[in-house]
Write an enzyme that holds these catalytic residues in place. Structure first.
Site, PDB file in Angstrom:
ATOM      1  N   GLU A  43       0.869  -1.423  -0.056  1.00  0.00           N
ATOM      2  CA  GLU A  43      -0.217   0.162  -0.597  1.00  0.00           C
ATOM      3  C   GLU A  43       0.912   1.063   0.007  1.00  0.00           C
ATOM      4  O   GLU A  43       1.323   1.228   1.254  1.00  0.00           O
ATOM      5  CB  GLU A  43      -0.847   0.324   1.336  1.00  0.00           C
ATOM      6  CG  GLU A  43      -1.864   1.492   1.272  1.00  0.00           C
ATOM      7  CD  GLU A  43      -3.124   1.133   2.211  1.00  0.00           C
ATOM      8  OE1 GLU A  43      -3.226   2.235   2.021  1.00  0.00           O
ATOM      9  OE2 GLU A  43      -2.351   1.038   3.272  1.00  0.00           O
ATOM     10  N   ASP A 123      -3.571  12.102  -2.176  1.00  0.00           N
ATOM     11  CA  ASP A 123      -3.230  13.143  -1.639  1.00  0.00           C
ATOM     12  C   ASP A 123      -3.794  13.163  -3.039  1.00  0.00           C
ATOM     13  O   ASP A 123      -3.156  13.006  -3.784  1.00  0.00           O
ATOM     14  CB  ASP A 123      -1.859  13.706  -0.774  1.00  0.00           C
ATOM     15  CG  ASP A 123      -1.237  13.557   0.020  1.00  0.00           C
ATOM     16  OD1 ASP A 123      -2.762  12.705   1.137  1.00  0.00           O
ATOM     17  OD2 ASP A 123      -0.766  13.254   0.672  1.00  0.00           O
ATOM     18  N   ASP A 159     -12.710   9.367  -2.244  1.00  0.00           N
ATOM     19  CA  ASP A 159     -13.798  10.151  -2.313  1.00  0.00           C
ATOM     20  C   ASP A 159     -14.039  10.590  -3.256  1.00  0.00           C
ATOM     21  O   ASP A 159     -15.033  11.664  -3.078  1.00  0.00           O
ATOM     22  CB  ASP A 159     -14.332  10.454  -0.592  1.00  0.00           C
ATOM     23  CG  ASP A 159     -13.895  11.403  -0.258  1.00  0.00           C
ATOM     24  OD1 ASP A 159     -12.562  11.566  -0.297  1.00  0.00           O
ATOM     25  OD2 ASP A 159     -13.786  12.029   0.054  1.00  0.00           O
ATOM     26  N   GLU A 201     -11.386   5.901   4.302  1.00  0.00           N
ATOM     27  CA  GLU A 201     -12.611   5.651   4.116  1.00  0.00           C
ATOM     28  C   GLU A 201     -13.725   5.217   4.954  1.00  0.00           C
ATOM     29  O   GLU A 201     -14.726   5.291   4.223  1.00  0.00           O
ATOM     30  CB  GLU A 201     -12.605   3.451   3.349  1.00  0.00           C
ATOM     31  CG  GLU A 201     -13.836   3.697   2.494  1.00  0.00           C
ATOM     32  CD  GLU A 201     -13.373   1.331   1.869  1.00  0.00           C
ATOM     33  OE1 GLU A 201     -12.238   1.605   1.948  1.00  0.00           O
ATOM     34  OE2 GLU A 201     -13.813   1.837   1.156  1.00  0.00           O
TER      35      GLU A 201
HETATM   36  C1  LIG Z   1      -4.883  11.300   2.949  1.00  0.00           C
HETATM   37  S1  LIG Z   1      -3.146   9.321   3.641  1.00  0.00           S
HETATM   38  C2  LIG Z   1      -4.352   8.692   3.747  1.00  0.00           C
HETATM   39  C3  LIG Z   1      -4.165   7.575   3.967  1.00  0.00           C
HETATM   40  C4  LIG Z   1      -4.598   5.958   3.768  1.00  0.00           C
HETATM   41  N1  LIG Z   1      -3.934   5.353   3.258  1.00  0.00           N
HETATM   42  C5  LIG Z   1      -6.038   5.644   4.267  1.00  0.00           C
HETATM   43  O1  LIG Z   1      -6.903   5.629   3.305  1.00  0.00           O
HETATM   44  O2  LIG Z   1      -6.629   5.995   5.090  1.00  0.00           O
HETATM   45  C6  LIG Z   1      -2.643   9.342   2.270  1.00  0.00           C
HETATM   46  C7  LIG Z   1      -0.517   9.226   3.035  1.00  0.00           C
HETATM   47  O3  LIG Z   1      -0.131   9.566   1.981  1.00  0.00           O
HETATM   48  C8  LIG Z   1       1.504   9.951   2.425  1.00  0.00           C
HETATM   49  N2  LIG Z   1       1.927   9.978   0.872  1.00  0.00           N
HETATM   50  C9  LIG Z   1       1.687  10.672   0.104  1.00  0.00           C
HETATM   51  N3  LIG Z   1       2.898  10.729  -1.322  1.00  0.00           N
HETATM   52  C10 LIG Z   1       3.816  10.017  -0.787  1.00  0.00           C
HETATM   53  C11 LIG Z   1       4.156   9.408  -1.378  1.00  0.00           C
HETATM   54  N4  LIG Z   1       4.764  10.023  -2.611  1.00  0.00           N
HETATM   55  N5  LIG Z   1       4.810   7.621  -1.190  1.00  0.00           N
HETATM   56  C12 LIG Z   1       4.910   7.782   0.562  1.00  0.00           C
HETATM   57  N6  LIG Z   1       3.425   7.901   1.011  1.00  0.00           N
HETATM   58  C13 LIG Z   1       2.895   9.224   0.156  1.00  0.00           C
HETATM   59  C14 LIG Z   1       0.743  10.176   2.833  1.00  0.00           C
HETATM   60  O4  LIG Z   1       1.858  11.107   4.125  1.00  0.00           O
HETATM   61  C15 LIG Z   1      -0.183  10.095   3.648  1.00  0.00           C
HETATM   62  O5  LIG Z   1       0.189   9.554   5.371  1.00  0.00           O
END
Ligand SMILES: C[S@@+](CC[C@H](N)C(=O)[O-])C[C@H]1O[C@@H](n2cnc3c(N)ncnc32)[C@H](O)[C@@H]1O
Length: 218
Positions: A43, A123, A159, A201
């Site tokens: 993931e 993100d 979403d 989610e």
């Molecule tokens: C909005 S959160 C979603 C977390 C989880 N996947 C969920 O659905 O609950 C996005 C996560 O992706 C990480 N992230 C964003 N870009 C990334 C990258 N290029 N490499 C590793 N992690 C990344 C961020 O630090 C953040 O913790």
């Protein structure tokens, strides 16, 4: 995700043997790391790790790698496992973590070493000039191509309708094929049978937001 610096998280992650710390110990060695030949799923952007922990518990015959950019977020997943252990609950053996920017995936995985990549609630990077930072962009699909097995797939949930539309538009130019697509995952009884909820989610579907999902392969 709102980031709060957690003092000591860098040191704690660096010392934790559930994390794989260097490309040298990782690349080409995942089956040794797990001590089996089971598939390896990752993931990317796992956040606090709810999804990847639950997946590892649900599928003991597969291996899971949680990838997260920030120590102060990754440490939450480690703490979650510590709490489970303390409470006498099962703790998955088939789970490791890497603190890295997914841009460097190919430093940590050999071509073909990853069977499935999960992108959950990535993100959105709403500004056009940041489009290539989106994990569903053609630039990232090319990076994932460098590590995925021949039959490998990417599963993406969000979403965010704008991000989903962008992601759909990237599939063909990047040389991938759409296998499955829904704009309301939670209304799809068949697809929900195996659905494992992520932290985001749960939060956004509880607010009434629709959940979008695709599955793609090359
Ligand atoms: C909005 S959160 C979603 C977390 C989880 N996947 C969920 O659905 O609950 C996005 C996560 O992706 C990480 N992230 C964003 N870009 C990334 C990258 N290029 N490499 C590793 N992690 C990344 C961020 O630090 C953040 O913790």
């Amino acid at each position: 995700m709102r980031l709060r610096n957690i003092p000591g998280s860098r040191e704690a992650v660096a010392a934790d043997n559930r994390c794989v710390h260097t490309p040298e110990e990782a690349k080409g060695h995942w089956h040794e790391i797990f001590g089996n030949d089971h598939p390896v799923n990752a993931e990317v952007g796992m956040g606090k790790g709810r999804f990847i922990v639950d997946m590892a518990l649900k599928y003991p015959d597969q291996n899971f790698v949680g990838i997260e950019m920030y120590e102060s977020v990754l440490i939450r997943a480690l703490q979650k496992l510590d709490r489970r252990k303390k409470a006498g609950e099962p703790v998955p053996e088939n789970l490791r973590f890497i603190r890295m920017d997914a841009r460097d995936m190919d430093l940590y995985f050999e071509k073909g070493e990853v069977d499935k990549i999960y992108l959950n609630f990535s993100d959105p990077w709403p500004k056009d000039r940041h489009a290539k930072r989106r994990l569903e962009s053609r630039q990232f699909l090319a990076r994932f191509d460098m590590v995925l097995a021949k039959e490998g797939v990417i599963e993406f949930k969000t979403d965010n309708e704008g991000l989903f539309d962008f992601a759909l538009g990237e599939i063909e130019p990047a040389g991938w094929v759409l296998d499955f697509c829904t704009r309301d995952l939670h209304a799809d009884t068949e697809a929900m049978k195996d659905n494992v909820m992520t932290e985001y989610e749960e939060k956004f579907s509880a607010k009434g937001n629709k959940i979008y999902k695709y599955i793609i392969h090359r």
